[in-house]
Write a protein that holds these residues in place. Structure first.
Motif, PDB file in Angstrom:
ATOM      1  N   ARG A  60       4.017  -4.365  10.753  1.00 45.17           N
ATOM      2  CA  ARG A  60       3.408  -3.741   9.554  1.00 45.17           C
ATOM      3  C   ARG A  60       2.340  -2.665  10.086  1.00 45.17           C
ATOM      4  NH1 ARG A  60       0.447  -8.001   6.735  1.00 45.17           N
ATOM      5  NH2 ARG A  60       0.325  -8.841   8.900  1.00 45.17           N
ATOM      6  N   LEU A  61       2.609  -1.433   9.200  1.00 43.12           N
ATOM      7  CA  LEU A  61       1.577  -0.378   9.521  1.00 43.12           C
ATOM      8  C   LEU A  61       0.513  -0.247   8.187  1.00 43.12           C
ATOM      9  CD1 LEU A  61       4.174   2.334  10.814  1.00 43.12           C
ATOM     10  CD2 LEU A  61       2.327   1.140  12.325  1.00 43.12           C
ATOM     11  N   ARG A  62      -0.655  -0.538   8.778  1.00 42.78           N
ATOM     12  CA  ARG A  62      -1.483  -0.739   7.305  1.00 42.78           C
ATOM     13  C   ARG A  62      -2.598   0.580   7.623  1.00 42.78           C
ATOM     14  NH1 ARG A  62      -5.167  -4.916   7.725  1.00 42.78           N
ATOM     15  NH2 ARG A  62      -6.533  -3.787   8.878  1.00 42.78           N
ATOM     16  N   LEU A  63      -2.559   1.238   6.589  1.00 45.29           N
ATOM     17  CA  LEU A  63      -3.503   2.546   6.218  1.00 45.29           C
ATOM     18  C   LEU A  63      -4.456   2.378   5.556  1.00 45.29           C
ATOM     19  CD1 LEU A  63      -0.742   5.341   5.454  1.00 45.29           C
ATOM     20  CD2 LEU A  63      -2.143   5.162   7.704  1.00 45.29           C
ATOM     21  N   THR A  64      -5.734   2.519   6.076  1.00 43.49           N
ATOM     22  CA  THR A  64      -6.855   2.004   5.006  1.00 43.49           C
ATOM     23  C   THR A  64      -7.783   3.422   5.003  1.00 43.49           C
ATOM     24  OG1 THR A  64      -6.875  -0.206   5.981  1.00 43.49           O
ATOM     25  CG2 THR A  64      -9.026   0.669   4.727  1.00 43.49           C
ATOM     26  N   ALA A  65      -8.217   3.753   3.567  1.00 42.46           N
ATOM     27  CA  ALA A  65      -8.733   4.957   3.382  1.00 42.46           C
ATOM     28  C   ALA A  65      -9.969   4.433   2.461  1.00 42.46           C
ATOM     29  CB  ALA A  65      -8.134   5.991   2.641  1.00 42.46           C
ATOM     30  N   LYS A  66     -11.217   4.923   2.963  1.00 41.23           N
ATOM     31  CA  LYS A  66     -12.468   4.678   2.403  1.00 41.23           C
ATOM     32  C   LYS A  66     -13.418   5.890   1.726  1.00 41.23           C
ATOM     33  CE  LYS A  66     -14.284   0.708   4.512  1.00 41.23           C
ATOM     34  NZ  LYS A  66     -15.290   0.073   5.137  1.00 41.23           N
ATOM     35  N   GLY A  67     -13.733   5.578   0.850  1.00 43.15           N
ATOM     36  CA  GLY A  67     -14.933   6.881   0.355  1.00 43.15           C
ATOM     37  C   GLY A  67     -15.025   6.732  -1.092  1.00 43.15           C
ATOM     38  N   ILE A  68     -15.768   7.926  -1.643  1.00 42.28           N
ATOM     39  CA  ILE A  68     -16.165   7.970  -2.847  1.00 42.28           C
ATOM     40  C   ILE A  68     -14.975   8.444  -3.920  1.00 42.28           C
ATOM     41  CG2 ILE A  68     -18.205   8.592  -4.439  1.00 42.28           C
ATOM     42  CD1 ILE A  68     -19.655   9.027  -1.705  1.00 42.28           C
ATOM     43  N   ASP A  69     -14.408   9.387  -3.633  1.00 43.29           N
ATOM     44  CA  ASP A  69     -13.654  10.204  -4.601  1.00 43.29           C
ATOM     45  C   ASP A  69     -12.180   9.464  -4.517  1.00 43.29           C
ATOM     46  OD1 ASP A  69     -11.722  11.891  -5.805  1.00 43.29           O
ATOM     47  OD2 ASP A  69     -12.468  13.556  -4.749  1.00 43.29           O
ATOM     48  N   GLU A  70     -11.860   8.440  -5.564  1.00 46.95           N
ATOM     49  CA  GLU A  70     -10.949   7.840  -5.666  1.00 46.95           C
ATOM     50  C   GLU A  70      -9.540   8.563  -5.680  1.00 46.95           C
ATOM     51  OE1 GLU A  70     -10.894   4.812  -8.741  1.00 46.95           O
ATOM     52  OE2 GLU A  70      -8.979   4.532  -8.906  1.00 46.95           O
ATOM     53  N   MET A  71      -9.491   9.623  -6.336  1.00 41.63           N
ATOM     54  CA  MET A  71      -8.137  10.388  -6.577  1.00 41.63           C
ATOM     55  C   MET A  71      -7.876  10.980  -5.394  1.00 41.63           C
ATOM     56  SD  MET A  71      -6.741  10.198  -9.392  1.00 41.63           S
ATOM     57  CE  MET A  71      -5.404  11.664  -9.222  1.00 41.63           C
ATOM     58  N   LYS A  72      -8.836  11.558  -4.564  1.00 45.08           N
ATOM     59  CA  LYS A  72      -8.595  12.211  -3.284  1.00 45.08           C
ATOM     60  C   LYS A  72      -7.869  11.265  -2.347  1.00 45.08           C
ATOM     61  CE  LYS A  72     -10.971  14.358   0.572  1.00 45.08           C
ATOM     62  NZ  LYS A  72     -12.486  14.275   1.392  1.00 45.08           N
ATOM     63  N   ILE A  73      -8.666  10.105  -2.106  1.00 42.32           N
ATOM     64  CA  ILE A  73      -8.272   9.018  -1.482  1.00 42.32           C
ATOM     65  C   ILE A  73      -6.698   8.281  -1.488  1.00 42.32           C
ATOM     66  CG2 ILE A  73      -8.657   6.597  -0.908  1.00 42.32           C
ATOM     67  CD1 ILE A  73     -11.443   7.326  -0.648  1.00 42.32           C
ATOM     68  N   LYS A  74      -6.507   8.179  -2.850  1.00 41.45           N
ATOM     69  CA  LYS A  74      -5.067   7.740  -3.397  1.00 41.45           C
ATOM     70  C   LYS A  74      -3.979   8.879  -3.161  1.00 41.45           C
ATOM     71  CE  LYS A  74      -5.681   4.133  -6.918  1.00 41.45           C
ATOM     72  NZ  LYS A  74      -5.871   3.905  -8.343  1.00 41.45           N
ATOM     73  N   ASN A  75      -4.440  10.108  -3.338  1.00 42.96           N
ATOM     74  CA  ASN A  75      -3.636  11.068  -3.072  1.00 42.96           C
ATOM     75  C   ASN A  75      -3.023  11.309  -1.595  1.00 42.96           C
ATOM     76  OD1 ASN A  75      -2.951  11.746  -5.683  1.00 42.96           O
ATOM     77  ND2 ASN A  75      -4.628  13.309  -5.834  1.00 42.96           N
ATOM     78  N   GLU A  76      -4.101  11.174  -0.652  1.00 40.62           N
ATOM     79  CA  GLU A  76      -3.926  11.584   0.675  1.00 40.62           C
ATOM     80  C   GLU A  76      -3.240  10.224   1.300  1.00 40.62           C
ATOM     81  OE1 GLU A  76      -4.667  14.103   2.024  1.00 40.62           O
ATOM     82  OE2 GLU A  76      -3.926  13.498   3.992  1.00 40.62           O
ATOM     83  N   ILE A  77      -3.423   9.010   0.799  1.00 39.63           N
ATOM     84  CA  ILE A  77      -2.597   7.735   1.393  1.00 39.63           C
ATOM     85  C   ILE A  77      -1.144   7.918   0.901  1.00 39.63           C
ATOM     86  CG2 ILE A  77      -2.342   5.370   0.646  1.00 39.63           C
ATOM     87  CD1 ILE A  77      -4.631   5.282   2.711  1.00 39.63           C
ATOM     88  N   LYS A  78      -1.114   8.571  -0.428  1.00 37.04           N
ATOM     89  CA  LYS A  78       0.363   8.521  -0.702  1.00 37.04           C
ATOM     90  C   LYS A  78       1.018   9.656   0.122  1.00 37.04           C
ATOM     91  CE  LYS A  78       2.785   9.313  -5.238  1.00 37.04           C
ATOM     92  NZ  LYS A  78       2.721  10.072  -6.506  1.00 37.04           N
ATOM     93  N   ARG A  79       0.708  10.951   0.074  1.00 37.83           N
ATOM     94  CA  ARG A  79       1.045  11.921   1.087  1.00 37.83           C
ATOM     95  C   ARG A  79       1.489  11.345   2.264  1.00 37.83           C
ATOM     96  NH1 ARG A  79       0.237  16.480   4.193  1.00 37.83           N
ATOM     97  NH2 ARG A  79      -2.045  15.784   4.807  1.00 37.83           N
ATOM     98  N   GLN A  80       0.606  10.686   3.172  1.00 37.38           N
ATOM     99  CA  GLN A  80       0.677  10.450   4.513  1.00 37.38           C
ATOM    100  C   GLN A  80       1.772   9.290   4.469  1.00 37.38           C
ATOM    101  OE1 GLN A  80      -0.426  11.735   7.084  1.00 37.38           O
ATOM    102  NE2 GLN A  80      -2.395  12.621   6.291  1.00 37.38           N
ATOM    103  N   THR A  81       2.016   8.480   3.458  1.00 35.62           N
ATOM    104  CA  THR A  81       2.977   7.482   3.528  1.00 35.62           C
ATOM    105  C   THR A  81       4.193   8.156   3.313  1.00 35.62           C
ATOM    106  OG1 THR A  81       1.607   5.711   2.311  1.00 35.62           O
ATOM    107  CG2 THR A  81       3.625   5.445   2.231  1.00 35.62           C
ATOM    108  N   GLU A  82       4.425   9.091   2.590  1.00 35.42           N
ATOM    109  CA  GLU A  82       5.624  10.051   2.633  1.00 35.42           C
ATOM    110  C   GLU A  82       5.949  10.731   3.800  1.00 35.42           C
ATOM    111  OE1 GLU A  82       7.668  10.262  -0.259  1.00 35.42           O
ATOM    112  OE2 GLU A  82       6.193   8.997  -1.256  1.00 35.42           O
TER     113      GLU A  82
END
Lengths: 412, 412
Positions: free
Chosen positions: A219-241
């Motif tokens: 399993r590869l687990r990506l963890t992103a942390k920060g204040i800007d929820e949208m930015k974080i969610k989008n970046e995790i989505k992009r990296q997963t793609e």
């Protein structure tokens, strides 16, 4: 936001039970952005429990306690918490109803010592235990939160998931944390890391990558942390793609997906059926598949043909073929898959034949040698694998690999 | 004689690694009669390590530390121990020779950071690491012993076995400790405690009793401690015999016995064979049995007849019988056991049929209702059980219960 975990139980201190709870809880707290500073295991000893509570609350804001809530005399956590908080036990009607309904569902009367489990410290908020008799407890004092839960892993886990983690999310303003776990099968950790090394190096600094290997799966687990929820969610989505384009053949799912559930959904949607013929996996594939609620709608069953005599008599494998090629061979495993498909009258069939170990290996076919075949309406194919020398892991790896081969065949 | 274990490593606090070292070390120390008072897991953090060492040495005589001895910068245990003992690192020629010979056996040159691993605190006695580069360290200060070892399990284990445990035996005059675990099946923790309450109350003060429940099983652990080895062994033996008379129907084994291994030995000794017909247990009984190495000599296999169509077509259960009684019934499960016995030509057969849940329950047959049958040359019998509403646990409980019914039948 700092937490400490205290696990209570003599069985931990004499090494009879490995403390798996702490790692699980630490993972869950980490996912919420809560740092675990210390994990402390102590025995069912009043003064040691009291001292440990004092120490932990001097360092942490949240203290999670498990264990010592059983109905018998050796369990003293509840009494000791009363002493720590300078309070008394009071009978809680709601917790008693829960105990009653649990006993009723088992067709039993509540005993006196189980009735006493409905008594909880006056200053706590009770946490419902939906699969056991010991209630959980949530305390607040001097700005610190204390949570006490049973040590039985599945009782603790449901309490954490259904009550404690949601309450912590609401109570504290925690940094936004986003996780995505990418599930891979059919490739080892080091080979995987070579393929994705370039991508890993280019990850933004607020995203961390962890490799979590288990038998047959990485399993590869990506963890992103920060204040800007949208930015974080989008970046995790992009990296997963991006990752998906790098290793398309190895990804079978995400997060809590299970191979057996993925296959179940595919079969259900296609209104197709499955059967298995298991030799070396000895029923473990059947066990995984039937662990999924509702699997009876697509899974007809398995023939665990452990003895060669059963392979020939019930699965109609030519005895001569077994003698000529050995039971662990392409010829035999292919015929096993084809025959179980016809016998059970299903759309798909899995067959396994291998040497799980520790005995039975030869120069040509060492322990770990495993043939897996998949049959469907268009025919049959088989693949050979060489796993390791550990019986338990060989059974697990062969089963997971077989399920993934089936998944690929269905979606092709 | 009290000990504490300190495990150091960020991976433990984020839950990426389960701390299995502590349980193993605790077991080994217990066998020597050394009580482990506390197990503490902390991160690679200088001040936290220092504070934890101070706290532990205020409670214990022996402090065992693992982890944080790797060659990279994030590993700071050795530096921090120097600070704690107010000493310096010195280069140890003998430890360097060990590192050199290890690298040589791998065909490699020693790197600079690995050479630095031969530096150890001036006040310690080095402990040879026969399978790794990080030396162990033995410190004595103010009458306390401190031992630091690598966190890699097999390196730590060889160091404990070859050096630390023998040194502890020589250094201390240790009390003798004896454990006995009595394994019970077929009765819950609270009912068990009611039956044995009188016996428990009369136990000598140097013997402690603990209840350790898991799905379908309750383990009773007796622990005795004292100076007179013979007296303690005899008393544990005597109390175990008394307990055997109190609950003869529930005890299936002792210590690390597994039901599936006990059955395996019985069958092997009797030169008898076994097959299973599993509906609700879905292959889990087969999986348990085939987990035992050598099980192919007595276990012929299983028919996991998940679909009723398979029950009638392959196991030849009368369709009319299924329609009349339901698949979860005494009539059907008995016929399943008899037919699998004949079909597989075995001495013993187990059959299961139940409602594992979460769906499929009715007023008359709620989720958890399970029929189990055992067939042998003298006929067949079936028993009904009502387990709980958790699918996973129902499968486990039904499987364990079935194995124990078979065990009783074989020894009768």
């Amino acid at each position: 936001m700092k937490a400490e975990i205290i696990t209570i139980g003599d069985e931990l201190l004499i090494g009879q039970v490995i403390d798996t709870n702490s790692a699980w809880m630490a993972q869950q707290l980490n996912l919420l952005g809560i740092d675990v500073k210390q994990i402390t295991s102590i025995s069912d000893d009043r003064s040691h429990i009291l001292n440990t509570l004092v120490d932990a609350s001097s360092r942490a804001d949240l203290i999670i306690i498990t264990g010592g809530l059983g109905p018998t005399n050796d369990d003293i956590t509840k009494k000791t918490l009363c002493e720590y908080f300078n309070t008394n036990l009071v009978f809680n009607e709601l917790m008693y109803l829960n105990i009653q309904s649990l006993f009723k569902s088992l067709g039993l009367q509540v005993t006196e010592i189980n009735k006493a489990q409905a008594e909880i410290p006056e200053n706590c908020e009770p946490i419902l235990n939906s699969c056991g008799t010991a209630p959980g407890m949530w305390f607040e004092q001097n700005g610190k939160v204390y949570v006490s839960m049973p040590g039985v892993p599945f009782e603790m886990k449901q309490m954490m998931e259904n009550s404690i983690l949601p309450k912590l999310k609401i109570k504290y303003h925690l940094e936004f944390v986003c996780h995505k776990t990418i599930l891979t099968q059919g490739i080892g950790e080091s080979f995987l890391s070579e393929i994705i090394a370039g991508w890993e190096k280019e990850l933004p600094t607020f995203i961390k990558l962890a490799y979590l290997p288990s038998p047959g799966i990485v399993r590869l687990r990506l963890t992103a942390k920060g204040i800007d929820e949208m930015k974080i969610k989008n970046e995790i989505k992009r990296q997963t793609e991006v990752l998906k384009l790098l290793i398309p053949d190895y990804i079978y799912g995400y997060d809590h997906d299970k191979l057996e559930a993925i296959i179940g959904n595919l079969l259900k949607n296609n209104k197709q059926t499955l059967a298995t013929a298991e030799s070396c996996t000895g029923g473990y594939i059947a066990h995984l598949i039937t662990g999924i609620p509702g699997s009876s709608s697509y899974y007809k069953g398995s023939l665990v043909c452990y003895a060669n005599e059963i392979k020939s008599k019930l699965l109609h494998i030519d005895e001569e073929r077994i003698i000529r090629n050995g039971a662990v061979s392409e010829e035999v495993v292919q015929q096993m898959a084809l025959n179980i498909k016809n016998l059970f009258n299903v759309d798909y069939a899995i067959a396994t034949s291998g040497i799980a170990g520790p005995d039975g290996g030869t120069e040509v076919k060492p322990v770990g040698t495993t043939w897996i075949a998949i049959a469907d309406k268009s025919g049959v194919f088989a693949k050979k694998f060489t796993f390791g020398d550990n019986r338990e892991r060989n059974i697990q790896k062969a089963s997971i690999t077989a399920l993934n081969l089936l998944r690929k065949r269905i979606i092709d």
